[in-house]
Design an enzyme around this catalytic site. Structure first.
Site, PDB file in Angstrom:
ATOM      1  N   LEU A 129      84.257 -40.177 -57.166  1.00 31.48           N
ATOM      2  CA  LEU A 129      84.895 -39.010 -56.570  1.00 31.48           C
ATOM      3  C   LEU A 129      86.403 -39.275 -56.425  1.00 31.48           C
ATOM      4  O   LEU A 129      87.233 -38.455 -56.802  1.00 31.48           O
ATOM      5  CB  LEU A 129      84.253 -38.777 -55.198  1.00 31.48           C
ATOM      6  CG  LEU A 129      84.539 -37.525 -54.416  1.00 31.48           C
ATOM      7  CD1 LEU A 129      84.080 -36.292 -55.163  1.00 31.48           C
ATOM      8  CD2 LEU A 129      83.801 -37.579 -53.060  1.00 31.48           C
ATOM      9  N   ILE A 161      85.777 -47.422 -57.455  1.00 30.24           N
ATOM     10  CA  ILE A 161      84.376 -47.049 -57.684  1.00 30.24           C
ATOM     11  C   ILE A 161      83.458 -48.266 -57.548  1.00 30.24           C
ATOM     12  O   ILE A 161      83.534 -49.208 -58.354  1.00 30.24           O
ATOM     13  CB  ILE A 161      84.191 -46.381 -59.079  1.00 30.24           C
ATOM     14  CG1 ILE A 161      85.243 -45.271 -59.268  1.00 30.24           C
ATOM     15  CG2 ILE A 161      82.774 -45.849 -59.237  1.00 30.24           C
ATOM     16  CD1 ILE A 161      85.289 -44.229 -58.155  1.00 30.24           C
ATOM     17  N   ASP A 248      76.746 -36.353 -46.657  1.00 29.70           N
ATOM     18  CA  ASP A 248      75.820 -36.253 -45.513  1.00 29.70           C
ATOM     19  C   ASP A 248      74.696 -37.283 -45.638  1.00 29.70           C
ATOM     20  O   ASP A 248      74.158 -37.763 -44.644  1.00 29.70           O
ATOM     21  CB  ASP A 248      75.199 -34.854 -45.430  1.00 29.70           C
ATOM     22  CG  ASP A 248      76.227 -33.811 -45.001  1.00 29.70           C
ATOM     23  OD1 ASP A 248      77.308 -34.221 -44.534  1.00 29.70           O
ATOM     24  OD2 ASP A 248      75.941 -32.608 -45.149  1.00 29.70           O
ATOM     25  N   ARG A 251      76.740 -41.128 -45.521  1.00 26.01           N
ATOM     26  CA  ARG A 251      77.437 -41.590 -44.301  1.00 26.01           C
ATOM     27  C   ARG A 251      76.505 -42.358 -43.356  1.00 26.01           C
ATOM     28  O   ARG A 251      76.893 -43.412 -42.849  1.00 26.01           O
ATOM     29  CB  ARG A 251      78.115 -40.409 -43.603  1.00 26.01           C
ATOM     30  CG  ARG A 251      79.401 -40.062 -44.306  1.00 26.01           C
ATOM     31  CD  ARG A 251      80.122 -38.852 -43.779  1.00 26.01           C
ATOM     32  NE  ARG A 251      81.338 -38.690 -44.559  1.00 26.01           N
ATOM     33  CZ  ARG A 251      82.020 -37.559 -44.673  1.00 26.01           C
ATOM     34  NH1 ARG A 251      81.608 -36.469 -44.035  1.00 26.01           N
ATOM     35  NH2 ARG A 251      83.100 -37.499 -45.403  1.00 26.01           N
ATOM     36  N   ILE A 345      86.587 -64.576 -29.347  1.00 25.60           N
ATOM     37  CA  ILE A 345      85.792 -65.329 -28.364  1.00 25.60           C
ATOM     38  C   ILE A 345      85.537 -66.756 -28.850  1.00 25.60           C
ATOM     39  O   ILE A 345      85.614 -67.709 -28.088  1.00 25.60           O
ATOM     40  CB  ILE A 345      84.432 -64.596 -28.106  1.00 25.60           C
ATOM     41  CG1 ILE A 345      84.684 -63.309 -27.319  1.00 25.60           C
ATOM     42  CG2 ILE A 345      83.449 -65.503 -27.367  1.00 25.60           C
ATOM     43  CD1 ILE A 345      83.467 -62.391 -27.205  1.00 25.60           C
ATOM     44  N   GLU A 372      83.575 -43.453 -47.601  1.00 24.77           N
ATOM     45  CA  GLU A 372      82.722 -42.307 -47.201  1.00 24.77           C
ATOM     46  C   GLU A 372      83.403 -41.477 -46.109  1.00 24.77           C
ATOM     47  O   GLU A 372      82.732 -40.894 -45.262  1.00 24.77           O
ATOM     48  CB  GLU A 372      81.337 -42.768 -46.721  1.00 24.77           C
ATOM     49  CG  GLU A 372      80.587 -43.651 -47.675  1.00 24.77           C
ATOM     50  CD  GLU A 372      80.253 -43.000 -49.001  1.00 24.77           C
ATOM     51  OE1 GLU A 372      79.801 -41.836 -49.006  1.00 24.77           O
ATOM     52  OE2 GLU A 372      80.442 -43.658 -50.039  1.00 24.77           O
TER      53      GLU A 372
HETATM   54  C1  LIG Z   1      85.762 -51.000 -51.065  1.00 19.45           C
HETATM   55  C2  LIG Z   1      85.817 -49.521 -51.382  1.00 19.45           C
HETATM   56  C3  LIG Z   1      84.772 -48.939 -52.077  1.00 19.45           C
HETATM   57  C4  LIG Z   1      84.832 -47.573 -52.415  1.00 19.45           C
HETATM   58  N1  LIG Z   1      83.807 -47.025 -53.157  1.00 19.45           N
HETATM   59  C5  LIG Z   1      83.948 -45.745 -53.607  1.00 19.45           C
HETATM   60  C6  LIG Z   1      82.986 -45.192 -54.529  1.00 19.45           C
HETATM   61  O1  LIG Z   1      81.989 -45.837 -54.890  1.00 19.45           O
HETATM   62  N2  LIG Z   1      83.200 -43.933 -55.002  1.00 19.45           N
HETATM   63  C7  LIG Z   1      84.295 -43.188 -54.624  1.00 19.45           C
HETATM   64  O2  LIG Z   1      84.421 -42.055 -55.100  1.00 19.45           O
HETATM   65  N3  LIG Z   1      85.208 -43.663 -53.742  1.00 19.45           N
HETATM   66  C8  LIG Z   1      85.063 -44.925 -53.235  1.00 19.45           C
HETATM   67  N4  LIG Z   1      86.002 -45.453 -52.369  1.00 19.45           N
HETATM   68  C9  LIG Z   1      87.157 -44.618 -51.978  1.00 19.45           C
HETATM   69  C10 LIG Z   1      87.111 -44.170 -50.528  1.00 19.45           C
HETATM   70  O3  LIG Z   1      86.073 -43.268 -50.322  1.00 19.45           O
HETATM   71  C11 LIG Z   1      88.506 -43.597 -50.188  1.00 19.45           C
HETATM   72  O4  LIG Z   1      89.394 -44.708 -50.148  1.00 19.45           O
HETATM   73  C12 LIG Z   1      88.515 -42.848 -48.884  1.00 19.45           C
HETATM   74  O5  LIG Z   1      87.840 -41.632 -49.002  1.00 19.45           O
HETATM   75  C13 LIG Z   1      89.951 -42.551 -48.379  1.00 19.45           C
HETATM   76  O6  LIG Z   1      90.672 -41.932 -49.396  1.00 19.45           O
HETATM   77  P1  LIG Z   1      92.141 -42.466 -49.781  1.00 19.45           P
HETATM   78  O7  LIG Z   1      92.035 -43.944 -49.982  1.00 19.45           O
HETATM   79  O8  LIG Z   1      92.657 -41.650 -50.910  1.00 19.45           O
HETATM   80  O9  LIG Z   1      93.017 -42.214 -48.483  1.00 19.45           O
HETATM   81  P2  LIG Z   1      93.700 -40.854 -48.054  1.00 19.45           P
HETATM   82  O10 LIG Z   1      92.748 -39.724 -48.151  1.00 19.45           O
HETATM   83  O11 LIG Z   1      94.991 -40.724 -48.770  1.00 19.45           O
HETATM   84  O12 LIG Z   1      93.981 -41.149 -46.520  1.00 19.45           O
HETATM   85  C14 LIG Z   1      95.092 -41.959 -46.078  1.00 19.45           C
HETATM   86  C15 LIG Z   1      95.191 -41.815 -44.571  1.00 19.45           C
HETATM   87  O13 LIG Z   1      95.478 -40.432 -44.209  1.00 19.45           O
HETATM   88  C16 LIG Z   1      94.481 -39.950 -43.301  1.00 19.45           C
HETATM   89  N5  LIG Z   1      94.207 -38.541 -43.588  1.00 19.45           N
HETATM   90  C17 LIG Z   1      93.979 -37.982 -44.799  1.00 19.45           C
HETATM   91  N6  LIG Z   1      93.744 -36.648 -44.657  1.00 19.45           N
HETATM   92  C18 LIG Z   1      93.801 -36.384 -43.337  1.00 19.45           C
HETATM   93  C19 LIG Z   1      93.655 -35.187 -42.554  1.00 19.45           C
HETATM   94  N7  LIG Z   1      93.363 -34.014 -43.104  1.00 19.45           N
HETATM   95  N8  LIG Z   1      93.801 -35.293 -41.210  1.00 19.45           N
HETATM   96  C20 LIG Z   1      94.077 -36.479 -40.616  1.00 19.45           C
HETATM   97  N9  LIG Z   1      94.240 -37.639 -41.307  1.00 19.45           N
HETATM   98  C21 LIG Z   1      94.099 -37.586 -42.639  1.00 19.45           C
HETATM   99  C22 LIG Z   1      93.274 -40.818 -43.553  1.00 19.45           C
HETATM  100  O14 LIG Z   1      92.416 -40.853 -42.435  1.00 19.45           O
HETATM  101  C23 LIG Z   1      93.913 -42.179 -43.825  1.00 19.45           C
HETATM  102  O15 LIG Z   1      94.198 -42.811 -42.621  1.00 19.45           O
HETATM  103  C24 LIG Z   1      85.949 -46.793 -52.007  1.00 19.45           C
HETATM  104  C25 LIG Z   1      86.974 -47.383 -51.261  1.00 19.45           C
HETATM  105  C26 LIG Z   1      86.940 -48.729 -50.962  1.00 19.45           C
HETATM  106  C27 LIG Z   1      88.086 -49.323 -50.184  1.00 19.45           C
END
Ligand SMILES: Cc1cc2nc3c(=O)[nH]c(=O)nc-3n(C[C@H](O)[C@H](O)[C@H](O)COP(=O)(O)OP(=O)(O)OC[C@H]3O[C@@H](n4cnc5c(N)ncnc54)[C@H](O)[C@@H]3O)c2cc1C
Length: 393
Positions: A129, A161, A248, A251, A345, A372
């Site tokens: 995604l 991913i 859903d 998570r 601790i 997620e």
């Molecule tokens: C180890 C790991 C495994 C993963 N595995 C997968 C996978 O298998 N498949 C997949 O598709 N993705 C995967 N991900 C991606 C993960 O789901 C995303 O990193 C996550 O959804 C956050 O997206 P972003 O990194 O683009 O951060 P952003 O969306 O850019 O967010 C950056 C910051 O802004 C804040 N923020 C963003 N929008 C808002 C808002 N509207 N209001 C308030 N605050 C906001 C966020 O909370 C965060 O603090 C993985 C990530 C990691 C680190």
């Protein structure tokens, strides 16, 4: 009827998973973390011990209780993450590809795509995604899918991913029309051997180091037309709903993994207090320490109740977006709190295997606040459900 205890059969299922975590995961956990690699014997052992044949006696005991598959997977996840969360994300099987296939695939698509997981070989699945420019908000998705005759042509880039480089099937979310924003998003099934799907960078991470996190590139990647899940070519919102419906289901899974690490850290800290508390540790500090541990214990039990509730609702086919977000947000926060407390601790202690585990879990914990849906996003989801009349952008 409300039941807060597990049946004998459910407890036996949990104990079986615990034994696996103890025997197969803990002994290799620190080595896999430092080498960022998992030995192939681990995959084969887990595949054998989690096979339908191995689980048949437990399934026979569980059979009389209908609708408990989500709860059972929460029980398994907690134990697996207690063993090693990175290894538990790498277990062979459809993995994150399963929830969208189950919720969005037609019976024929499910039969066709799940078939490759039943030949006794090692196979994985993945869900793609996230992109370099989109994570929390999928509206600006850049990966495109264009229908050309009887094929979809995918172009774009996905990042972070899990199991991306080893997955046999990747569920890829792409837009069929950027102008439609979220409504243009659709889920597609891309098999590993498809020309045009390329593996890019494998991430070096602070935590969950043995879990594979890959970049996937799509360059004129052609897949048959019927690889669009549920054939929702025209139905608006179908794709976005599919993406959210998947969350859903996943998570609470993430919540239960976070709970497993948090419990492991809590238990090891309690062991340290019993075995290694330095002589002469002042009485007032000992009192403080025990009260901190007592508070963490309460919070662990609260997290488990939230996880079980979200899973139970899914088993009853009740809408559970709010509850799924609540348990993920709570457990994702708690795992950071418990592991940070554990490292602090036990700080007066000698460098030991116990301390190395706690340090690893402290590093592993952070990602549970991110994937997620970050904590901020969970709050938004919950707020929108609690206050539907307020416009929350
Ligand atoms: C180890 C790991 C495994 C993963 N595995 C997968 C996978 O298998 N498949 C997949 O598709 N993705 C995967 N991900 C991606 C993960 O789901 C995303 O990193 C996550 O959804 C956050 O997206 P972003 O990194 O683009 O951060 P952003 O969306 O850019 O967010 C950056 C910051 O802004 C804040 N923020 C963003 N929008 C808002 C808002 N509207 N209001 C308030 N605050 C906001 C966020 O909370 C965060 O603090 C993985 C990530 C990691 C680190």
């Amino acid at each position: 009827m409300i039941k807060f205890t597990l049946s004998k059969a459910q407890a036996a299922y949990r104990d079986y998973q615990h034994q696996l975590a103890l025997e197969e995961m803990r002994p290799i956990s620190l080595l896999c973390d430092s080498q960022e690699e998992i030995p192939e014997t681990f995959f084969w052992n887990m595949q054998r011990r989690l096979s339908a044949e191995a689980l048949a006696p437990l399934h026979a005991q569980l059979a009389p209780e209908p609708r408990q598959s989500n709860l059972l997977s929460m029980l398994a996840n907690e134990e697996m993450a207690w063993g090693d969360a990175a290894l538990s994300t790498a277990l062979p099987g459809p993995g994150l590809a399963a929830p969208p296939l189950l919720s969005q695939g037609t019976p024929e698509q499910q039969k066709r795509f799940f078939a490759r997981y039943q030949d006794g070989q090692l196979h994985w699945g993945a869900l793609a995604l996230t992109e370099p420019g989109i994570g929390s908000d999928v509206a600006g998705m850049e990966t495109t899918a264009v229908l050309d005759g009887d094929e979809w042509v995918l172009n774009g880039r996905k990042q972070y991913i899990t199991n991306g480089a080893r997955a046999d099937l990747v569920i890829v979310f792409a837009t069929i029309d950027k102008q439609l924003g979220r409504d243009g998003i659709r889920p597609f099934v891309v098999p590993k051997e498809t020309p045009g799907m390329l593996v890019g960078r494998i991430e070096k991470k602070m935590g969950l180091r043995a879990s594979q996190t890959a970049e996937l590139l799509f360059e004129q990647c052609r897949i048959p037309r019927d690889h669009l899940l549920a054939g929702r070519e025209t139905s608006k919102k179908a794709g976005f709903k599919a993406a959210m419906g998947t969350l859903d289901a996943t998570r609470p899974m993430v919540g239960s993994l976070a709970l497993g690490i948090a419990r492991a850290a809590y238990e090891l800290t309690c062991e340290w207090v019993k075995d290694e508390l330095p002589l002469g540790y002042p009485a007032h500090k000992r009192r403080e320490l025990l009260s901190e541990l007592e508070e963490l214990r309460q919070e662990l039990e609260m997290a488990r109740l939230l996880v079980w509730r979200a899973a139970w609702m899914a088993d009853q086919r009740l809408p559970n977006s709010k509850e799924a977000s609540m348990c993920k947000a709570y457990a994702g926060n708690l795992v950071m709190k418990v592991t940070a407390s554990a490292v602090r601790i036990t700080a007066p202690g000698q460098e030991s295997e116990r301390r190395r585990f706690l340090q690893k879990w402290f590093r592993d914990a952070k990602v549970f606040d991110i994937f997620e849906g970050t904590a901020q996003i969970q709050r938004l989801v919950i707020a929108r459900r609690l206050f539907p009349e307020v416009d929350i952008p």
